[in-house]
Design a protein around this motif. Sequence first.
Motif, PDB file in Angstrom:
ATOM      1  N   PHE A  78      28.435  29.018  52.891  1.00 19.47           N
ATOM      2  CA  PHE A  78      29.312  29.346  51.771  1.00 19.47           C
ATOM      3  C   PHE A  78      28.839  30.633  51.117  1.00 19.47           C
ATOM      4  N   GLY A  79      29.739  31.588  50.965  1.00 21.47           N
ATOM      5  CA  GLY A  79      29.348  32.834  50.300  1.00 21.47           C
ATOM      6  C   GLY A  79      30.264  33.950  50.735  1.00 21.47           C
ATOM      7  N   ARG A  80      30.294  35.025  49.920  1.00 28.08           N
ATOM      8  CA  ARG A  80      31.221  36.104  50.284  1.00 28.08           C
ATOM      9  C   ARG A  80      30.823  36.733  51.610  1.00 28.08           C
ATOM     10  N   LEU A  81      31.817  37.284  52.293  1.00 28.09           N
ATOM     11  CA  LEU A  81      31.560  37.866  53.611  1.00 28.09           C
ATOM     12  C   LEU A  81      31.041  39.286  53.437  1.00 28.09           C
TER      13      LEU A  81
ATOM     14  N   ALA B 148      16.498  38.896  49.954  1.00 25.59           N
ATOM     15  CA  ALA B 148      16.135  37.936  48.908  1.00 25.59           C
ATOM     16  C   ALA B 148      17.319  37.730  47.963  1.00 25.59           C
ATOM     17  N   GLU B 149      17.622  36.480  47.723  1.00 23.77           N
ATOM     18  CA  GLU B 149      18.728  36.107  46.837  1.00 23.77           C
ATOM     19  C   GLU B 149      18.190  36.162  45.398  1.00 23.77           C
ATOM     20  N   PRO B 150      18.875  36.840  44.466  1.00 22.01           N
ATOM     21  CA  PRO B 150      18.363  36.852  43.083  1.00 22.01           C
ATOM     22  C   PRO B 150      18.287  35.440  42.494  1.00 22.01           C
TER      23      PRO B 150
ATOM     24  N   GLU C  40      36.345  39.545  39.788  1.00 21.02           N
ATOM     25  CA  GLU C  40      36.299  38.851  41.085  1.00 21.02           C
ATOM     26  C   GLU C  40      35.458  37.595  40.900  1.00 21.02           C
ATOM     27  N   MET C  41      35.581  36.629  41.829  1.00 22.76           N
ATOM     28  CA  MET C  41      34.856  35.365  41.664  1.00 22.76           C
ATOM     29  C   MET C  41      33.484  35.425  42.343  1.00 22.76           C
ATOM     30  N   GLY C  42      32.649  36.362  41.917  1.00 26.57           N
ATOM     31  CA  GLY C  42      31.279  36.425  42.432  1.00 26.57           C
ATOM     32  C   GLY C  42      30.399  35.460  41.649  1.00 26.57           C
ATOM     33  N   GLY C  43      29.159  35.297  42.095  1.00 31.03           N
ATOM     34  CA  GLY C  43      28.243  34.362  41.442  1.00 31.03           C
ATOM     35  C   GLY C  43      28.052  34.680  39.965  1.00 31.03           C
ATOM     36  N   ALA C  44      27.915  35.976  39.622  1.00 33.48           N
ATOM     37  CA  ALA C  44      27.666  36.356  38.227  1.00 33.48           C
ATOM     38  C   ALA C  44      28.859  35.995  37.344  1.00 33.48           C
ATOM     39  N   GLU C  45      30.058  36.155  37.896  1.00 36.87           N
ATOM     40  CA  GLU C  45      31.256  35.865  37.105  1.00 36.87           C
ATOM     41  C   GLU C  45      31.429  34.346  36.958  1.00 36.87           C
ATOM     42  N   LEU C  46      31.058  33.595  38.002  1.00 35.41           N
ATOM     43  CA  LEU C  46      31.129  32.129  37.890  1.00 35.41           C
ATOM     44  C   LEU C  46      30.138  31.639  36.830  1.00 35.41           C
ATOM     45  N   PHE C  47      28.980  32.292  36.763  1.00 36.23           N
ATOM     46  CA  PHE C  47      27.982  31.971  35.733  1.00 36.23           C
ATOM     47  C   PHE C  47      28.597  32.187  34.342  1.00 36.23           C
TER      48      PHE C  47
ATOM     49  N   VAL D 197      32.818  28.400  57.918  1.00 35.05           N
ATOM     50  CA  VAL D 197      32.335  29.598  57.217  1.00 35.05           C
ATOM     51  C   VAL D 197      33.296  29.864  56.066  1.00 35.05           C
ATOM     52  N   VAL D 198      32.803  29.598  54.847  1.00 35.41           N
ATOM     53  CA  VAL D 198      33.666  29.657  53.663  1.00 35.41           C
ATOM     54  C   VAL D 198      33.327  30.886  52.833  1.00 35.41           C
ATOM     55  N   GLY D 199      34.349  31.665  52.500  1.00 31.01           N
ATOM     56  CA  GLY D 199      34.134  32.850  51.659  1.00 31.01           C
ATOM     57  C   GLY D 199      35.017  33.979  52.118  1.00 31.01           C
ATOM     58  N   GLY D 200      35.297  34.876  51.204  1.00 30.59           N
ATOM     59  CA  GLY D 200      36.120  36.040  51.539  1.00 30.59           C
ATOM     60  C   GLY D 200      35.346  37.317  51.296  1.00 30.59           C
TER      61      GLY D 200
ATOM     62  N   ARG E 205      23.189  30.460  43.948  1.00 31.05           N
ATOM     63  CA  ARG E 205      23.980  29.332  43.447  1.00 31.05           C
ATOM     64  C   ARG E 205      24.348  28.352  44.562  1.00 31.05           C
ATOM     65  N   VAL E 206      24.702  28.893  45.744  1.00 30.59           N
ATOM     66  CA  VAL E 206      25.180  27.998  46.807  1.00 30.59           C
ATOM     67  C   VAL E 206      24.090  27.013  47.251  1.00 30.59           C
ATOM     68  N   VAL E 207      22.847  27.385  47.073  1.00 28.16           N
ATOM     69  CA  VAL E 207      21.758  26.477  47.480  1.00 28.16           C
ATOM     70  C   VAL E 207      21.713  25.273  46.523  1.00 28.16           C
ATOM     71  N   VAL E 208      21.819  25.540  45.233  1.00 28.87           N
ATOM     72  CA  VAL E 208      21.843  24.438  44.260  1.00 28.87           C
ATOM     73  C   VAL E 208      23.088  23.580  44.497  1.00 28.87           C
ATOM     74  N   GLU E 209      24.216  24.239  44.739  1.00 24.40           N
ATOM     75  CA  GLU E 209      25.465  23.491  44.942  1.00 24.40           C
ATOM     76  C   GLU E 209      25.379  22.593  46.191  1.00 24.40           C
ATOM     77  N   GLY E 210      24.745  23.100  47.243  1.00 25.09           N
ATOM     78  CA  GLY E 210      24.578  22.301  48.464  1.00 25.09           C
ATOM     79  C   GLY E 210      23.757  21.051  48.189  1.00 25.09           C
TER      80      GLY E 210
ATOM     81  N   PRO F  55      27.443  41.739  54.952  1.00 27.82           N
ATOM     82  CA  PRO F  55      26.393  41.604  55.970  1.00 27.82           C
ATOM     83  C   PRO F  55      25.139  40.853  55.509  1.00 27.82           C
ATOM     84  N   TRP F  56      24.711  41.054  54.240  1.00 27.95           N
ATOM     85  CA  TRP F  56      23.423  40.450  53.870  1.00 27.95           C
ATOM     86  C   TRP F  56      23.508  38.945  53.610  1.00 27.95           C
ATOM     87  N   LYS F  57      24.712  38.390  53.581  1.00 28.53           N
ATOM     88  CA  LYS F  57      24.805  36.933  53.422  1.00 28.53           C
ATOM     89  C   LYS F  57      24.550  36.216  54.761  1.00 28.53           C
ATOM     90  N   GLY F  58      24.458  36.989  55.851  1.00 27.19           N
ATOM     91  CA  GLY F  58      23.923  36.440  57.100  1.00 27.19           C
ATOM     92  C   GLY F  58      24.839  35.551  57.910  1.00 27.19           C
TER      93      GLY F  58
HETATM   94  N1  UDP Z   1      32.082  30.706  46.162  1.00 22.31           N
HETATM   95  C1  UDP Z   1      33.383  30.266  45.923  1.00 22.31           C
HETATM   96  N2  UDP Z   1      34.286  30.345  46.934  1.00 22.31           N
HETATM   97  C2  UDP Z   1      33.990  30.842  48.149  1.00 22.31           C
HETATM   98  C3  UDP Z   1      32.657  31.299  48.386  1.00 22.31           C
HETATM   99  C4  UDP Z   1      31.731  31.204  47.368  1.00 22.31           C
HETATM  100  O1  UDP Z   1      33.708  29.796  44.831  1.00 22.31           O
HETATM  101  O2  UDP Z   1      34.862  30.879  49.014  1.00 22.31           O
HETATM  102  C5  UDP Z   1      31.100  30.582  45.074  1.00 22.31           C
HETATM  103  C6  UDP Z   1      29.942  29.659  45.410  1.00 22.31           C
HETATM  104  O3  UDP Z   1      30.322  28.316  45.246  1.00 22.31           O
HETATM  105  C7  UDP Z   1      28.875  30.158  44.427  1.00 22.31           C
HETATM  106  C8  UDP Z   1      29.202  31.626  44.260  1.00 22.31           C
HETATM  107  O4  UDP Z   1      30.497  31.826  44.829  1.00 22.31           O
HETATM  108  O5  UDP Z   1      29.007  29.486  43.178  1.00 22.31           O
HETATM  109  C9  UDP Z   1      28.213  32.547  44.955  1.00 22.31           C
HETATM  110  O6  UDP Z   1      27.039  32.620  44.212  1.00 22.31           O
HETATM  111  P1  UDP Z   1      25.636  32.967  44.886  1.00 22.31           P
HETATM  112  O7  UDP Z   1      24.609  32.980  43.808  1.00 22.31           O
HETATM  113  O8  UDP Z   1      25.372  32.044  46.007  1.00 22.31           O
HETATM  114  O9  UDP Z   1      25.852  34.413  45.509  1.00 22.31           O
HETATM  115  P2  UDP Z   1      26.372  35.805  44.860  1.00 22.31           P
HETATM  116  O10 UDP Z   1      27.836  35.917  45.216  1.00 22.31           O
HETATM  117  O11 UDP Z   1      26.152  35.746  43.381  1.00 22.31           O
HETATM  118  O12 UDP Z   1      25.549  36.838  45.556  1.00 22.31           O
END
Ligand code: UDP
Length: 399
Positions: free
Chosen positions: A224-227, A304-306, A22-29, A250-253, A309-314, A229-232
């Motif tokens: 921006f972030g997955r949907l 607390a966010e580990p 899935e396209m979570g933060g760890a996988e994008l890393f 509100v961007v994210g799935g 990523r979205v903060v740096v991207e913003g 509850p803790w993403k707020g």
């Molecule tokens: N992201 C994305 N598409 C979306 C929502 C989020 O590509 O619709 C990306 C976002 O740009 C960021 C990552 O998902 O690079 C989320 O990483 P973050 O560290 O913020 O949170 P995590 O998902 O690792 O808890």
Amino acid sequence: MTGDPSGARLEKTALFVSHTAEMGGAELFLMDLVRHGPPGWGACFLADGPAARVLEGSARPAIVLAAGAGVLSVRRGSSAFRLGGAAFGVVRLARDLARAARGYRVVCANSQKALFVAALATRLMRRPLVWILHDILTDPHFSAATRRAAVIVANLCASRVVANSSVTAQAFVAAGGRASKLHVVHNGFDPAAHPRGGLDGDPDRGAALRAEFGFDARSVVGLFGRLTPWKGQHVLLAALATVPNVQALVVGGPLFGEAEHEAHLKRAAQDLGLSDRVRFTGFRADVPDLMAGVDIVVHASTEAEPFGRVVVEGLLAGRPVVATRGGGVAEIIEDGRTGLLVTPGDPDELAEAIMRLVSDPVLARSLAQAGRADVAERYAITTTCRDMAGVLTDVLRPG
Ligand code: UDP
């Protein structure tokens, strides 16, 4: 170089393994590492998914061990029969991983589930293991048993543990992890892939975003972030209910089976009378472009966010950022200089910070300028790759 006429196998240095694609933060890393790192770095997913698809067309397609999806989805409270089957499945998966990783000199587990499989695989292969830690292990949502198991396996089997922030590193030690194995390697970004919006970048991006989503001239904030509850996302909705002149994207799935939460958020937006001011986009692959088009980037995580990523991207998008205090975010933003920090879970404070930026464009611009300059330097992907390469060189050093 014997036994490999092409010599190609000996080029392979490190295989980075995630349990999910899935396209979570760890996988994008992980994807950034294999795209920007040396040619000897490869990716492996223990399940098929969109991240594997993205790398498919690249110079370095990922290895996919699709059987991992069934094996690793077993939950706490499952029957003894199912748990027994899962344990057997993990051993088989480890054997498959050992086979797939043959030729790589080190295996880097990029998630907790990957750690357990890779620990077995590297025993079979007699290769070193590195664990890349993306979680704050002391968070209450990890059960004591999961935490203990991860720390024991890391202490016994991993040559190094790479934490994605100082907060994650400290939590590893607090949970009983060995400090002597720890390195901090931050997420890194390619500034060229992050267009800058606003007056210091391309102001037309705001108009394009308004046209795409049907927003009017009033300010647009983006979350921006997955949907989950803790993403707020619910905190932002509550804040918006008190500030009538602000619209929100509100961007994210719901990445990990949280579709019900998505429905809940959409209902909440309706109940709060926000339907004409809030748009939900679902997952988007063009986050950097969208960020450059909003007026303010909001981060509203209630825990607390580990890293964050979205903060740096913003900040890379040249936008003023409001984020919740704590975790990795406190390492990224200097409150009042490179962004504004607010109390997690407090919609009033969030609304106040948003209104401060809306009503004071000079402050908003100065935060955005300072923020972008700061993160472009500190979180460059070249630095991340260099730091990771340093850890691997250390691990592979003879003796
Ligand atoms: N992201 C994305 N598409 C979306 C929502 C989020 O590509 O619709 C990306 C976002 O740009 C960021 C990552 O998902 O690079 C989320 O990483 P973050 O560290 O913020 O949170 P995590 O998902 O690792 O808890």
